[in-house]
Scaffold this motif. Sequence first.
Motif, PDB file in Angstrom:
ATOM      1  N   ASN A  82      34.582  12.554  -7.233  1.00 38.17           N
ATOM      2  CA  ASN A  82      35.572  11.462  -7.606  1.00 38.17           C
ATOM      3  C   ASN A  82      36.781  11.888  -8.033  1.00 38.17           C
ATOM      4  OD1 ASN A  82      33.143  10.055  -7.633  1.00 38.17           O
ATOM      5  ND2 ASN A  82      33.755  10.063  -9.960  1.00 38.17           N
ATOM      6  N   ARG A  83      37.790  10.846  -6.856  1.00 34.57           N
ATOM      7  CA  ARG A  83      39.446  11.228  -6.415  1.00 34.57           C
ATOM      8  C   ARG A  83      39.669  11.932  -6.375  1.00 34.57           C
ATOM      9  NH1 ARG A  83      38.977   8.916 -12.080  1.00 34.57           N
ATOM     10  NH2 ARG A  83      40.282  10.798 -12.871  1.00 34.57           N
ATOM     11  N   LEU A  84      39.660  12.582  -5.634  1.00 27.76           N
ATOM     12  CA  LEU A  84      39.521  13.793  -4.210  1.00 27.76           C
ATOM     13  C   LEU A  84      40.696  14.235  -4.768  1.00 27.76           C
ATOM     14  CD1 LEU A  84      36.163  14.444  -2.840  1.00 27.76           C
ATOM     15  CD2 LEU A  84      36.706  15.995  -4.521  1.00 27.76           C
ATOM     16  N   LYS A  85      41.574  15.289  -4.562  1.00 25.17           N
ATOM     17  CA  LYS A  85      43.174  15.582  -3.934  1.00 25.17           C
ATOM     18  C   LYS A  85      43.109  16.928  -2.910  1.00 25.17           C
ATOM     19  CE  LYS A  85      44.504  14.819  -8.930  1.00 25.17           C
ATOM     20  NZ  LYS A  85      44.735  15.685 -10.455  1.00 25.17           N
ATOM     21  N   SER A  86      43.974  17.007  -2.461  1.00 28.88           N
ATOM     22  CA  SER A  86      43.788  18.377  -1.384  1.00 28.88           C
ATOM     23  C   SER A  86      43.828  19.052  -2.065  1.00 28.88           C
ATOM     24  CB  SER A  86      45.581  17.911  -0.763  1.00 28.88           C
ATOM     25  OG  SER A  86      46.584  18.315  -1.177  1.00 28.88           O
ATOM     26  N   GLU A  87      44.126  19.418  -3.606  1.00 25.88           N
ATOM     27  CA  GLU A  87      43.992  20.990  -3.939  1.00 25.88           C
ATOM     28  C   GLU A  87      42.571  21.336  -4.212  1.00 25.88           C
ATOM     29  OE1 GLU A  87      46.176  18.521  -4.669  1.00 25.88           O
ATOM     30  OE2 GLU A  87      46.485  18.739  -7.095  1.00 25.88           O
ATOM     31  N   ASP A  88      41.666  20.051  -4.008  1.00 23.93           N
ATOM     32  CA  ASP A  88      40.362  20.503  -4.341  1.00 23.93           C
ATOM     33  C   ASP A  88      39.596  21.355  -3.064  1.00 23.93           C
ATOM     34  OD1 ASP A  88      40.162  17.472  -5.759  1.00 23.93           O
ATOM     35  OD2 ASP A  88      40.193  19.482  -6.855  1.00 23.93           O
ATOM     36  N   THR A  89      40.437  21.612  -2.157  1.00 21.28           N
ATOM     37  CA  THR A  89      39.937  22.062  -0.806  1.00 21.28           C
ATOM     38  C   THR A  89      39.565  23.749  -0.809  1.00 21.28           C
ATOM     39  OG1 THR A  89      41.208  20.870   0.551  1.00 21.28           O
ATOM     40  CG2 THR A  89      40.724  22.582   1.428  1.00 21.28           C
ATOM     41  N   GLY A  90      37.783  23.959  -0.486  1.00 22.55           N
ATOM     42  CA  GLY A  90      37.754  25.081  -0.505  1.00 22.55           C
ATOM     43  C   GLY A  90      35.986  25.140  -0.446  1.00 22.55           C
ATOM     44  N   VAL A  91      35.644  25.844  -0.449  1.00 26.58           N
ATOM     45  CA  VAL A  91      34.446  26.322   0.053  1.00 26.58           C
ATOM     46  C   VAL A  91      33.836  26.633  -1.014  1.00 26.58           C
ATOM     47  CG1 VAL A  91      32.905  28.236   0.249  1.00 26.58           C
ATOM     48  CG2 VAL A  91      34.264  28.076   1.928  1.00 26.58           C
ATOM     49  N   TYR A  92      32.783  25.130  -1.851  1.00 24.76           N
ATOM     50  CA  TYR A  92      32.337  25.759  -3.095  1.00 24.76           C
ATOM     51  C   TYR A  92      30.734  26.038  -3.238  1.00 24.76           C
ATOM     52  CZ  TYR A  92      35.207  21.643  -4.768  1.00 24.76           C
ATOM     53  OH  TYR A  92      36.974  21.394  -4.867  1.00 24.76           O
ATOM     54  N   TYR A  93      30.803  26.582  -4.342  1.00 24.15           N
ATOM     55  CA  TYR A  93      29.492  27.494  -4.269  1.00 24.15           C
ATOM     56  C   TYR A  93      28.700  27.401  -5.058  1.00 24.15           C
ATOM     57  CZ  TYR A  93      31.645  31.231  -0.325  1.00 24.15           C
ATOM     58  OH  TYR A  93      32.586  31.105   0.037  1.00 24.15           O
TER      59      TYR A  93
END
Length: 123
Positions: A82-93
């Motif tokens: 929730n409340r995602l931020k640009s720094e949460d961008t990435g490939v999630y494993y």
Amino acid sequence: QLVESGGGLVQAGGSLRLSCAVSGYPVRSYTMGWFRQVAAKDREFVASMRWRDDNTYYIDSVKGRFIISRDNAKNTVYLQMNRLKSEDTGVYYCAAERDDRNRYHLATDYDYWGQGTQVTVSE
């Protein structure tokens, strides 16, 4: 086998729920974790749930925004973001640890990994 899904493109402030469907072993008997990776950087610990006591752990930057959960009947682990931020961008494993080392943030402790799902947060 671990198969992630649910990634995508979302605007900052939005939400996504990642799923990790597990086959071959019960998720309730493994510590399950989520990691993310950006470009050539090392995989970063995001969240985990310990099988022994259901304790959850989060990196400081996602505390209060992300929730890890498990559905034993579906043998699936989730990461509600929730409340995602640009720094949460990435490939999630998604990852699974067979032994209870309780060093949940160490990627090297995890035995099985999914293929990853891309999360992109735009401003």
